[in-house]
Motif scaffolding. Structure first.
Motif, short mmCIF file in Angstrom:
data_model
loop_
_atom_site.label_atom_id
_atom_site.label_comp_id
_atom_site.label_asym_id
_atom_site.label_seq_id
_atom_site.Cartn_x
_atom_site.Cartn_y
_atom_site.Cartn_z
N ARG A 58 -18.12 4.76 -1.57
CA ARG A 58 -17.38 4.30 -0.38
C ARG A 58 -15.96 3.87 -0.72
NH1 ARG A 58 -20.16 7.18 2.86
NH2 ARG A 58 -22.11 6.30 3.61
N GLU A 59 -15.80 3.34 -1.93
CA GLU A 59 -14.45 2.93 -2.34
C GLU A 59 -13.58 4.18 -2.58
OE1 GLU A 59 -14.49 -0.08 -5.45
OE2 GLU A 59 -12.30 0.03 -5.58
N VAL A 60 -14.18 5.21 -3.18
CA VAL A 60 -13.43 6.46 -3.36
C VAL A 60 -12.97 6.98 -1.99
CG1 VAL A 60 -13.67 8.93 -3.95
CG2 VAL A 60 -14.50 7.17 -5.55
N GLU A 61 -13.91 7.03 -1.04
CA GLU A 61 -13.53 7.51 0.30
C GLU A 61 -12.40 6.67 0.90
OE1 GLU A 61 -17.42 9.41 2.45
OE2 GLU A 61 -17.36 7.23 2.35
N ALA A 62 -12.50 5.36 0.71
CA ALA A 62 -11.48 4.46 1.29
C ALA A 62 -10.13 4.66 0.62
CB ALA A 62 -11.94 3.00 1.19
N VAL A 63 -10.13 4.82 -0.70
CA VAL A 63 -8.87 5.03 -1.41
C VAL A 63 -8.22 6.33 -0.94
CG1 VAL A 63 -7.88 5.57 -3.68
CG2 VAL A 63 -9.47 3.65 -3.44
N LEU A 64 -9.06 7.34 -0.68
CA LEU A 64 -8.50 8.61 -0.21
C LEU A 64 -7.97 8.49 1.22
CD1 LEU A 64 -11.07 11.18 -1.67
CD2 LEU A 64 -8.80 10.59 -2.54
N GLY A 65 -8.50 7.54 1.99
CA GLY A 65 -7.96 7.36 3.34
C GLY A 65 -9.00 7.11 4.43
N ARG A 66 -10.30 7.16 4.09
CA ARG A 66 -11.29 6.95 5.14
C ARG A 66 -11.27 5.49 5.59
NH1 ARG A 66 -17.88 7.76 5.09
NH2 ARG A 66 -18.11 7.51 7.34
N ARG A 67 -11.30 5.31 6.90
CA ARG A 67 -11.32 3.97 7.49
C ARG A 67 -12.44 3.98 8.52
NH1 ARG A 67 -8.64 3.48 3.69
NH2 ARG A 67 -6.48 2.79 3.45
N ASP A 68 -13.60 3.49 8.15
CA ASP A 68 -14.75 3.62 9.03
C ASP A 68 -15.69 2.44 8.81
OD1 ASP A 68 -17.04 4.36 10.38
OD2 ASP A 68 -16.97 6.46 9.71
N GLU A 89 -13.73 -3.28 1.51
CA GLU A 89 -12.80 -3.81 2.52
C GLU A 89 -11.37 -3.83 1.97
OE1 GLU A 89 -15.58 -6.78 5.24
OE2 GLU A 89 -14.59 -7.57 3.45
N ALA A 90 -11.23 -4.29 0.74
CA ALA A 90 -9.89 -4.35 0.13
C ALA A 90 -9.28 -2.96 0.08
CB ALA A 90 -9.97 -4.98 -1.26
N PRO A 100 -2.75 0.49 1.11
CA PRO A 100 -2.34 1.88 1.36
C PRO A 100 -3.27 2.86 0.65
CG PRO A 100 -0.46 0.52 0.72
CD PRO A 100 -1.67 -0.33 0.54
N SER A 101 -3.60 3.94 1.33
CA SER A 101 -4.46 4.98 0.74
C SER A 101 -3.60 5.92 -0.11
CB SER A 101 -5.13 5.77 1.85
OG SER A 101 -4.13 6.52 2.54
N LEU A 102 -4.27 6.84 -0.79
CA LEU A 102 -3.55 7.86 -1.56
C LEU A 102 -2.57 8.62 -0.64
CD1 LEU A 102 -3.35 9.27 -4.35
CD2 LEU A 102 -5.19 10.78 -3.62
N PHE A 103 -3.00 8.89 0.58
CA PHE A 103 -2.13 9.61 1.50
C PHE A 103 -0.90 8.78 1.87
CE2 PHE A 103 -0.91 11.86 5.43
CZ PHE A 103 -0.92 13.16 4.96
N ASP A 104 -1.11 7.46 2.01
CA ASP A 104 0.04 6.59 2.30
C ASP A 104 1.03 6.60 1.14
OD1 ASP A 104 -0.77 5.53 4.91
OD2 ASP A 104 -2.39 4.55 3.81
N SER A 105 0.50 6.61 -0.08
CA SER A 105 1.39 6.67 -1.25
C SER A 105 2.15 7.99 -1.27
CB SER A 105 0.59 6.52 -2.55
OG SER A 105 -0.19 5.35 -2.51
N PHE A 106 1.49 9.03 -0.81
CA PHE A 106 2.15 10.34 -0.71
C PHE A 106 3.29 10.30 0.31
CE2 PHE A 106 1.75 14.68 1.40
CZ PHE A 106 2.54 15.34 0.49
N MET A 107 3.10 9.56 1.41
CA MET A 107 4.19 9.39 2.40
C MET A 107 5.40 8.73 1.76
SD MET A 107 3.08 10.73 5.24
CE MET A 107 2.39 11.94 4.15
N ARG A 109 2.88 2.88 8.88
CA ARG A 109 1.73 2.72 9.77
C ARG A 109 0.90 1.51 9.34
NH1 ARG A 109 -3.30 4.86 8.87
NH2 ARG A 109 -3.77 4.79 6.65
N ASP A 110 -0.03 1.13 10.20
CA ASP A 110 -1.01 0.10 9.85
C ASP A 110 -2.01 0.78 8.91
OD1 ASP A 110 -3.19 -1.53 9.66
OD2 ASP A 110 -3.66 -1.54 11.82
N VAL A 111 -1.94 0.42 7.61
CA VAL A 111 -2.74 1.17 6.63
C VAL A 111 -4.24 0.93 6.76
CG1 VAL A 111 -0.86 1.34 4.95
CG2 VAL A 111 -2.49 -0.58 4.80
N SER A 112 -4.62 -0.05 7.57
CA SER A 112 -6.06 -0.27 7.76
C SER A 112 -6.63 0.58 8.89
CB SER A 112 -6.33 -1.76 8.02
OG SER A 112 -5.84 -2.11 9.30
#
Ligand code: HEM
Ligand SMILES: N[C@@H](CC(=O)c1ccccc1NC=O)C(=O)O
Length: 262
Positions: free
Chosen positions: A116-126, A143-144, A149-156, A173-176
């Motif tokens: 779940r942490e891998v998914e969240a780091v990649l950008g999943r918010r669920d 939660e943290a 920011p996700s990997l995609f946010d870092s890419f931005m 954006r709101d990274v959460s």
């Protein structure tokens, strides 16, 4: 040698007493050992992936193309290895799994906090994933990850540093919140691909990553179907039928959307 410290050895350096003492089958069935070892190896690789993603985010936020490509390449290689591990587990027949399945009680992959942490780091918010995590350290880590920011946010950030006109809605954006597809961002990504430089290679590695995770989901669901058919899961879901609903959700929708225009 100095003092009374024991000399470092292969097994003390690697803490082998701990890791080789951590396989504790609950049955006398031969195949339960494989089941435990495979999952432990997964968790070790998840740990390493999280370590690499943290580095990837740092170097992207510093605008460093070469280091980012290197780290993403390593992460992808790890992902390929963990997908390939499914071949080993698939040597276990349905009857072999059934012989110890009841001993798993209600435990299940739903409870893999590192996944779940891998998914969240990649950008999943669920928030649905929290149903399987009572308050505690594991839940806090997920939660943290969902609140930074996700990997995609870092890419931005990376693209902005490289003078691309990233829309404010994507950059600040709101990274959460979940990543929403954005037509404006897709126009920027098209430019990145037209320039055909290092930035475009980063895009390709992110697509590899997204495709790799989807590939893992597909291999996992096929393994589940062949081993337990359409039985309900130990974690209380509909099993393979539930897992199929997770198959086609991309992590980075914009990187897929632009491909029709390239
Ligand atoms: C015989 C092998 C396996 C079977 C039969 C199996 C079965 C299942 C089932 C039925 C579910 C749905 C949750 C439930 O109701 O229990 C599930 C979820 C999951 N499993 Fe497995 N699994 C196997 C191996 C693995 C392995 C090796 C991993 C690697 C860590 C893994 C990770 C997960 C994860 C992360 C989920 C949650 C997926 C999601 O909600 O998107 N599973 N598994
Ligand atoms: N959910 C699986 C059990 C299972 O595969 C499992 C059980 C405990 C720890 C990890 C597991 N692997 C992935 O779900 C089942 O329903 O048979």
């Amino acid at each position: 040698m100095t003092g009374d410290h024991a000399a470092l050895t292969y097994s003390s350096y690697l803490a082998l007493d701990e890791i080789l003492g951590a396989q504790r089958p609950r049955s006398d069935e031969h195949d339960e050992m494989l089941f435990i070892v495979i999952h432990q190896v997964y968790e070790l690789w998840f740990k390493q992936l999280l370590h690499e993603f943290a580095r990837a985010q740092q170097v992207l936020a510093d605008g460093e193309t070469a280091h980012a490509l290197h780290t993403l390449r390593r992460s992808l290689t790890i992902l390929k290895v963990v997908v390939a591990q499914i071949d080993v587990l698939e040597t276990m027949t349905p009857r072999q799994f059934t012989s110890f399945r009841a001993r798993l009680d209600a435990s299940s992959g739903f409870q893999s906090a590192q996944f779940r942490e891998v998914e969240a780091v990649l950008g999943r918010r669920d928030a649905r994933v929290f149903g399987h995590y009572p308050a505690g350290e594991q839940r806090s880590r997920i939660e943290a990850a969902m609140n930074r920011p996700s990997l995609f946010d870092s890419f931005m950030t990376y693209l902005a540093l490289h003078d691309y006109d990233v829309p404010a809605k994507s950059l600040h954006r709101d990274v959460s919140a979940p990543l929403e597809p954005s037509a404006e961002l897709q126009r920027v990504l098209l430019r990145v691909y037209q320039d055909d430089a290092g930035e475009a290679q980063i895009c390709e590695r992110l697509v590899d990553l997204d495709e790799g995770v989807q590939e893992w989901r597909y291999r996992h669901v096929k393994m589940v179907e062949r081993v337990i058919g359409h039985k309900v899961g130990t974690g209380g879901s509909a099993g393979a039928d539930y897992l199929k609903t997770t198959l086609f959700t991309p992590t980075f929708p914009d990187l897929w959307a632009v491909r029709s225009e390239l």
